[in-house]
Design a protein around this motif. Structure first.
Motif, PDB file in Angstrom:
ATOM      1  N   ARG A 242       0.833  -1.203   0.000  1.00  0.00           N
ATOM      2  CA  ARG A 242       0.000   0.000   0.000  1.00  0.00           C
ATOM      3  C   ARG A 242       0.871   1.258   0.000  1.00  0.00           C
ATOM      4  O   ARG A 242       0.451   2.315  -0.473  1.00  0.00           O
ATOM      5  CB  ARG A 242      -0.931  -0.003   1.213  1.00  0.00           C
ATOM      6  N   LEU A 243       2.074   1.137   0.547  1.00  0.00           N
ATOM      7  CA  LEU A 243       3.011   2.263   0.549  1.00  0.00           C
ATOM      8  C   LEU A 243       3.925   2.233  -0.670  1.00  0.00           C
ATOM      9  O   LEU A 243       4.309   3.279  -1.195  1.00  0.00           O
ATOM     10  CB  LEU A 243       3.860   2.229   1.821  1.00  0.00           C
ATOM     11  N   ALA A 244       4.271   1.019  -1.113  1.00  0.00           N
ATOM     12  CA  ALA A 244       5.264   0.905  -2.185  1.00  0.00           C
ATOM     13  C   ALA A 244       4.705   1.312  -3.537  1.00  0.00           C
ATOM     14  O   ALA A 244       5.449   1.788  -4.398  1.00  0.00           O
ATOM     15  CB  ALA A 244       5.780  -0.533  -2.257  1.00  0.00           C
ATOM     16  N   TYR A 245       3.397   1.105  -3.756  1.00  0.00           N
ATOM     17  CA  TYR A 245       2.797   1.418  -5.047  1.00  0.00           C
ATOM     18  C   TYR A 245       1.817   2.574  -4.908  1.00  0.00           C
ATOM     19  O   TYR A 245       1.243   2.804  -3.856  1.00  0.00           O
ATOM     20  CB  TYR A 245       2.085   0.186  -5.620  1.00  0.00           C
ATOM     21  N   GLY A 246       1.615   3.271  -6.002  1.00  0.00           N
ATOM     22  CA  GLY A 246       0.757   4.449  -5.981  1.00  0.00           C
ATOM     23  C   GLY A 246       1.590   5.714  -5.922  1.00  0.00           C
ATOM     24  O   GLY A 246       2.743   5.746  -6.388  1.00  0.00           O
ATOM     25  N   PRO A 247       1.062   6.777  -5.355  1.00  0.00           N
ATOM     26  CA  PRO A 247       1.779   8.058  -5.348  1.00  0.00           C
ATOM     27  C   PRO A 247       3.164   7.996  -4.720  1.00  0.00           C
ATOM     28  O   PRO A 247       4.058   8.756  -5.093  1.00  0.00           O
ATOM     29  CB  PRO A 247       0.843   8.968  -4.538  1.00  0.00           C
ATOM     30  N   LEU A 248       3.364   7.073  -3.757  1.00  0.00           N
ATOM     31  CA  LEU A 248       4.652   7.017  -3.065  1.00  0.00           C
ATOM     32  C   LEU A 248       5.699   6.198  -3.812  1.00  0.00           C
ATOM     33  O   LEU A 248       6.857   6.166  -3.394  1.00  0.00           O
ATOM     34  CB  LEU A 248       4.471   6.448  -1.657  1.00  0.00           C
ATOM     35  N   GLN A 249       5.314   5.513  -4.905  1.00  0.00           N
ATOM     36  CA  GLN A 249       6.334   4.724  -5.596  1.00  0.00           C
ATOM     37  C   GLN A 249       7.434   5.620  -6.156  1.00  0.00           C
ATOM     38  O   GLN A 249       8.598   5.221  -6.203  1.00  0.00           O
ATOM     39  CB  GLN A 249       5.741   3.880  -6.727  1.00  0.00           C
ATOM     40  N   ARG A 250       7.100   6.825  -6.567  1.00  0.00           N
ATOM     41  CA  ARG A 250       8.126   7.739  -7.065  1.00  0.00           C
ATOM     42  C   ARG A 250       9.180   7.988  -5.985  1.00  0.00           C
ATOM     43  O   ARG A 250      10.385   7.950  -6.240  1.00  0.00           O
ATOM     44  CB  ARG A 250       7.480   9.061  -7.477  1.00  0.00           C
ATOM     45  N   TYR A 251       8.706   8.221  -4.739  1.00  0.00           N
ATOM     46  CA  TYR A 251       9.632   8.461  -3.625  1.00  0.00           C
ATOM     47  C   TYR A 251      10.513   7.231  -3.386  1.00  0.00           C
ATOM     48  O   TYR A 251      11.733   7.343  -3.260  1.00  0.00           O
ATOM     49  CB  TYR A 251       8.833   8.801  -2.372  1.00  0.00           C
ATOM     50  N   TRP A 252       9.878   6.044  -3.325  1.00  0.00           N
ATOM     51  CA  TRP A 252      10.641   4.836  -3.022  1.00  0.00           C
ATOM     52  C   TRP A 252      11.602   4.489  -4.142  1.00  0.00           C
ATOM     53  O   TRP A 252      12.687   3.963  -3.905  1.00  0.00           O
ATOM     54  CB  TRP A 252       9.694   3.662  -2.744  1.00  0.00           C
ATOM     55  N   THR A 253      11.217   4.777  -5.386  1.00  0.00           N
ATOM     56  CA  THR A 253      12.118   4.519  -6.505  1.00  0.00           C
ATOM     57  C   THR A 253      13.407   5.320  -6.358  1.00  0.00           C
ATOM     58  O   THR A 253      14.510   4.803  -6.563  1.00  0.00           O
ATOM     59  CB  THR A 253      11.424   4.860  -7.833  1.00  0.00           C
ATOM     60  N   GLU A 254      13.262   6.575  -5.984  1.00  0.00           N
ATOM     61  CA  GLU A 254      14.456   7.408  -5.785  1.00  0.00           C
ATOM     62  C   GLU A 254      15.294   6.879  -4.637  1.00  0.00           C
ATOM     63  O   GLU A 254      16.526   6.866  -4.696  1.00  0.00           O
ATOM     64  CB  GLU A 254      14.052   8.860  -5.527  1.00  0.00           C
ATOM     65  N   ARG A 255      14.643   6.432  -3.547  1.00  0.00           N
ATOM     66  CA  ARG A 255      15.402   5.890  -2.413  1.00  0.00           C
ATOM     67  C   ARG A 255      16.159   4.628  -2.818  1.00  0.00           C
ATOM     68  O   ARG A 255      17.286   4.401  -2.401  1.00  0.00           O
ATOM     69  CB  ARG A 255      14.464   5.564  -1.240  1.00  0.00           C
ATOM     70  N   ILE A 256      15.499   3.780  -3.624  1.00  0.00           N
ATOM     71  CA  ILE A 256      16.150   2.544  -4.069  1.00  0.00           C
ATOM     72  C   ILE A 256      17.418   2.847  -4.863  1.00  0.00           C
ATOM     73  O   ILE A 256      18.459   2.202  -4.687  1.00  0.00           O
ATOM     74  CB  ILE A 256      15.162   1.714  -4.918  1.00  0.00           C
ATOM     75  N   MET A 257      17.334   3.857  -5.725  1.00  0.00           N
ATOM     76  CA  MET A 257      18.488   4.167  -6.570  1.00  0.00           C
ATOM     77  C   MET A 257      19.586   4.893  -5.796  1.00  0.00           C
ATOM     78  O   MET A 257      20.756   4.829  -6.157  1.00  0.00           O
ATOM     79  CB  MET A 257      18.052   5.014  -7.764  1.00  0.00           C
ATOM     80  N   GLU A 258      19.231   5.596  -4.732  1.00  0.00           N
ATOM     81  CA  GLU A 258      20.222   6.360  -3.971  1.00  0.00           C
ATOM     82  C   GLU A 258      20.862   5.542  -2.855  1.00  0.00           C
ATOM     83  O   GLU A 258      22.018   5.763  -2.500  1.00  0.00           O
ATOM     84  CB  GLU A 258      19.564   7.603  -3.362  1.00  0.00           C
ATOM     85  N   ALA A 259      20.080   4.613  -2.266  1.00  0.00           N
ATOM     86  CA  ALA A 259      20.573   3.884  -1.092  1.00  0.00           C
ATOM     87  C   ALA A 259      20.470   2.385  -1.338  1.00  0.00           C
ATOM     88  O   ALA A 259      19.356   1.848  -1.388  1.00  0.00           O
ATOM     89  CB  ALA A 259      19.760   4.273   0.142  1.00  0.00           C
ATOM     90  N   PRO A 260      21.580   1.682  -1.499  1.00  0.00           N
ATOM     91  CA  PRO A 260      21.536   0.242  -1.764  1.00  0.00           C
ATOM     92  C   PRO A 260      20.956  -0.569  -0.611  1.00  0.00           C
ATOM     93  O   PRO A 260      20.637  -1.741  -0.790  1.00  0.00           O
ATOM     94  CB  PRO A 260      23.003  -0.123  -2.020  1.00  0.00           C
TER      95      PRO A 260
END
Length: 378
Positions: A338-356
């Motif tokens: 519920r947090l990973a998909y939807g409006p917040l996926q953009r935020y999490w995508t950036e976190r994934i690419m910035e922090a291994p």
């Protein structure tokens, strides 16, 4: 016809449930009947990657699977807007040719003495005293049988769940996939890749998995997972556009499918009947189903064996046992999704690419390992 246990669905969940039950109690073989709506080998819309959480089951069946084309996967890549993260898997995953894998499991069940009816569908299910009355439709017409217990392993559109009157749930994912030739831009043969793309409206990902084939050949299985019932376009159209952008021509037009996602609180059993595999639901974050199906099949066999020995086939404790064990991760991922998909996926995508640390934590879960308190905090 009377049987002790009727297993509906000849995929990994149903076949492993039957195999494990006959390994524990081989004398029950004449009373265990497995139904399969199609005939093996049959195509299955699936990426064909088995996570390490299911490898104990796969290793136990290694003899039966020796002839199945397979390849170990050691790394995962994440792509987003031209950036790439490559991480080692904590434990290797396994890519298999899905049609051959399912057929091998079914053959092993037959060799163990199990009875199989292919091209036979379940079209009716009525409770009776001491079990269920099932109506089947097959090549020789319709017939009725009585079963003391029923194991529903018949996939996302489970007829067993529907005919038994269990709630159907509402959470679905949409898939499309196609086998493609290997191109220069593909990752190494031991690597699976995920692309997080705005084209999916922040509700999923594209995948690119190794696809071993007979004779040692290797293709790439490419697909799209959309977490939601209303993708911005048909999944197959999304995948076709994605492949065209990458300069890849699939060997055939993409296949599409609907996938049931696990929902906490949705019952997975009623008196004398239990569900496993995608009839229960796939991982709400990754869409992985085969690894959980293998584990749930083995667990269900032990549960049914105990119930038969005790003479009590109410199956009342199945949902609770499932959630405590094989579905524990699915329940947690249902809330995280519920947090990973939807409006917040953009935020999490950036976190994934910035922090291994984020994809590393996800890969530990994918491999069946728990994250320590320090890792979760990180």
């Amino acid at each position: 016809m009377d049987v002790e246990i009727l297993i509906v669905g000849g995929g990994p969940a149903g076949a492993v449930a039957g195999l494990t039950l006959l390994e524990r109690e081989p004398w029950r073989a004449p009373g265990v009947l497995l139904l399969e709506a199609s005939r093996h080998p049959r195509a299955k819309p699936c990426g064909g990657v088995i996570s390490a959480r299911a490898l104990p089951v796969v290793e136990r069946l290694a003899g039966a699977l020796g002839g199945v084309p397979q390849r170990r996967i050691l790394h995962a890549e994440v792509h987003h807007r031209g950036r790439r993260q490559t991480l080692p898997l904590p434990r290797p995953a396994l890519a298999v040719e899905r049609a051959a894998f399912d057929a091998a499991l079914m053959d092993a069940f037959r060799e163990g003495g199990g009875v199989v009816r292919e091209a036979t569908r379940l079209i009716g299910l009525v409770p009776r005293v001491g079990g269920w009355t099932a109506r089947l439709a097959g090549p020789d017409g319709e017939r009725v049988l009585s079963a003391r217990g029923v194991v529903g392993a018949d996939g996302a559109l489970s007829a067993t769940r529907r005919l038994a009157g269990l709630p159907l749930g509402t959470r679905r994912a949409r898939l499309a996939l196609a086998d493609c030739p290997v191109v220069d831009t593909d990752p190494p043969p031991d690597t699976m890749a995920f692309t997080l793309a705005p084209a999916l409206d922040h509700h999923g990902y594209y995948w690119n998995f190794p696809a071993p084939r007979a004779g040692g050949g290797l293709l790439r299985n490419r697909g799209v997972f959309h977490h939601g019932r209303n993708p911005p376009a048909r999944p197959s159209a999304l995948l076709e556009h994605h492949l065209a952008t990458a300069g890849v021509r699939p060997l055939a037009r993409p296949r599409s499918a609907v996938q049931r996602l696990f929902e906490p609180g949705l019952p997975c059993a009623t008196c004398g009947l239990l569900l496993i595999g995608e009839a229960v639901g796939a991982d709400p974050i990754t869409g992985e189903g085969i690894g959980h199906a293998l584990g749930e099949g083995a667990l269900a066999a032990r549960f049914v064996s105990e119930a038969l020995d005790e003479g009590e086939l109410g199956f009342a404790g199945w949902t609770a046992r499932l959630v405590r064990t094989e579905a524990r991760v699915l329940r947690q991922h249902a809330w995280v999704a519920r947090l990973a998909y939807g409006p917040l996926q953009r935020y999490w995508t950036e976190r994934i690419m910035e922090a291994p640390t984020v994809p590393a934590a996800a890969l530990r879960r994918f491999s069946g390992q728990r994250n320590s308190g320090r890792q979760r905090l990180g």
